[in-house]
Design a protein around this motif. Sequence first.
Motif, PDB file in Angstrom:
ATOM      1  N   LEU A 288     -90.276  63.771 111.925  1.00  0.00           N
ATOM      2  CA  LEU A 288     -89.793  62.667 111.107  1.00  0.00           C
ATOM      3  C   LEU A 288     -90.594  62.655 109.813  1.00  0.00           C
ATOM      4  CD1 LEU A 288     -88.456  59.943 110.374  1.00  0.00           C
ATOM      5  CD2 LEU A 288     -90.119  58.821 111.884  1.00  0.00           C
ATOM      6  N   THR A 289     -89.924  62.970 108.703  1.00  0.00           N
ATOM      7  CA  THR A 289     -90.578  62.933 107.396  1.00  0.00           C
ATOM      8  C   THR A 289     -90.136  61.683 106.658  1.00  0.00           C
ATOM      9  OG1 THR A 289     -90.807  65.327 107.156  1.00  0.00           O
ATOM     10  CG2 THR A 289     -90.752  64.048 105.132  1.00  0.00           C
ATOM     11  N   SER A 426     -91.328  66.483 121.624  1.00  0.00           N
ATOM     12  CA  SER A 426     -92.379  65.796 120.870  1.00  0.00           C
ATOM     13  C   SER A 426     -91.784  65.267 119.575  1.00  0.00           C
ATOM     14  CB  SER A 426     -93.533  66.747 120.547  1.00  0.00           C
ATOM     15  OG  SER A 426     -93.071  67.801 119.696  1.00  0.00           O
ATOM     16  N   ILE A 427     -92.414  64.233 119.022  1.00  0.00           N
ATOM     17  CA  ILE A 427     -92.009  63.694 117.721  1.00  0.00           C
ATOM     18  C   ILE A 427     -93.265  63.600 116.862  1.00  0.00           C
ATOM     19  CG2 ILE A 427     -90.971  61.764 116.461  1.00  0.00           C
ATOM     20  CD1 ILE A 427     -89.475  61.039 119.040  1.00  0.00           C
ATOM     21  N   ARG A 428     -93.217  64.246 115.693  1.00  0.00           N
ATOM     22  CA  ARG A 428     -94.370  64.277 114.790  1.00  0.00           C
ATOM     23  C   ARG A 428     -93.933  63.786 113.423  1.00  0.00           C
ATOM     24  NH1 ARG A 428     -95.794  70.322 117.107  1.00  0.00           N
ATOM     25  NH2 ARG A 428     -96.448  69.563 119.166  1.00  0.00           N
ATOM     26  N   ALA A 429     -94.709  62.901 112.843  1.00  0.00           N
ATOM     27  CA  ALA A 429     -94.340  62.275 111.570  1.00  0.00           C
ATOM     28  C   ALA A 429     -95.221  62.781 110.434  1.00  0.00           C
ATOM     29  CB  ALA A 429     -94.459  60.753 111.682  1.00  0.00           C
ATOM     30  N   ASP A 430     -94.654  62.802 109.232  1.00  0.00           N
ATOM     31  CA  ASP A 430     -95.423  63.160 108.047  1.00  0.00           C
ATOM     32  C   ASP A 430     -94.784  62.492 106.838  1.00  0.00           C
ATOM     33  OD1 ASP A 430     -93.698  65.342 106.471  1.00  0.00           O
ATOM     34  OD2 ASP A 430     -93.496  65.752 108.600  1.00  0.00           O
ATOM     35  N   GLY A 431     -95.300  62.801 105.650  1.00  0.00           N
ATOM     36  CA  GLY A 431     -94.824  62.150 104.429  1.00  0.00           C
ATOM     37  C   GLY A 431     -95.658  60.918 104.127  1.00  0.00           C
TER      38      GLY A 431
END
Length: 517
Positions: A288-289, A426-431
């Motif tokens: 998720l960006t 898995s869910i990984r966020a950035d931004g």
Amino acid sequence: MPCEQQESGAPPARYVVGVDVGSTVVKCHVYDRAAAVRGSSCRKVESIFPRPGWVELDPEVLWSQFVGVIKEAVQVAGLHMRQIAGIGISTQRGTFITWHKRTGKPFHNFISWQDSRSADLVNSWNKSLLLKVVHVIFTILHFLTGNDRYLAPSFLTFSTQQASMKLSWVFKNIYEAEEAAKNHNCCFGTVDTWLLYRLTKGSVYATDYSNASATGIFEPYTKCWNPTLCSLLSIPTSIYPPVKDTSCNFGSADSEIFGAPIPIMAMVADQQSAMFGECCFHPGDAKLTMGTGGFWNVNTGERLFASRRGLYPLIGWKIGEEVVYLTEGCMSDVGTAIKWAQDINLFTNVDETEKMARSVVDSQGVCFVPGFQVSVNDPYICASFMGLKPSTTRNHLVRAILESVAFRNKQLYDIIVKDVCIPLRSIRADGGVSNNSFVMQMTSDLINKKIEKPANADMSSLGAAFLAGLASGFWSDKEQLKKLRRIEAVFEPQKDSEEYKPAMDTWLQAMKRSLRW
């Protein structure tokens, strides 16, 4: 097209450079073998708005910024350019330019993915009888063959975010480009292609599979530029660049630019680059960006998934024989809306927003509808606040903006779970917006899933560096890259998602009232 490997006799170098040419900033980081940042530089991207709805970038200014951040980051790191093993370039997608093949002179500024000049053309095509015929033909083909290749065209709709319609607009409105194309003298390039062309003084003209697949003109199933679509839109196929692997030797920057011939070892689209930086290497890994816009990407491995509800297939990356596909859903106005709120003095510093949102129990019924940028589903959506009252404060307004991000995350997540037949691992966020723990926690609550946030939110730069490092031998394989991941925070559900249902239902009503403005 196969790629060359870096020369085996090249002297060992101890650093790689990752550059991210985004919609709002150009960033460059110099990484060591532990993927630690040794030097950085950042410059603001200056958009041009010549007419309402038009968004452009000056190619010479962008070039100057790109070269400037690389030189500055290497200088900050205290290094010489000869110590750089390679450059990886991540770029915003869908932003493009056309230029004369012989002179190298652009026919126009970069036309941004945010530009909506083609809105009338998009609307006309989406209502056309011809598109309905296309839908029927491909629906029948999908029914008869069961081949998913025919699924996406069976509900094809055009969007102003895609390069296809704006490119059609160029050939209808810019005579010089049209004439050059007729004489096979017109070059089309997204940001990566044009930067590569400039870096190599015109000797290399190419793009990679991730950038090509994000134009809306490239067929991810056949991995070729789409001749049928080009014929429909009257776009000559002679204008497109060759497509290369994402991680390979694209040539070297001319030594006059940086003082040394630095190898260009990767070119990749920003969202795909962020996926790689997050080490989302396995089917079911999701990213998720939340930057200028918002993007959910899911690694679907060797399978392509399309959805009638807004998910579209992309090529994540191609490295040798490996081709990894993604499914993507996007939303506009994430960072843009927060930046606008800052510009109108709802707050002074972005770091304040989390505290402001938590200072009130709820938004007091105030809903924020994002719509500054073009919506994929409705190019005429209106940005608005609804439910304002005499008692409404800045804190309520800020909370409403942040809640709108989490609500849209929930919408896209639900579509992904229903339409993508792969369990999420898995869910990984950035931004930049992933640094806001209010948005992150609310999103985790709404989707009832754990979300990891990396220590470094600039995943597009890191992904480009990882890809360049693999191609240059700086890093050995993906297993080594996984060991370099650093997680700063993990957000786990703390509230039942049903507690948010009244507020989300109200927000959905506000969204409906803002459509087709």
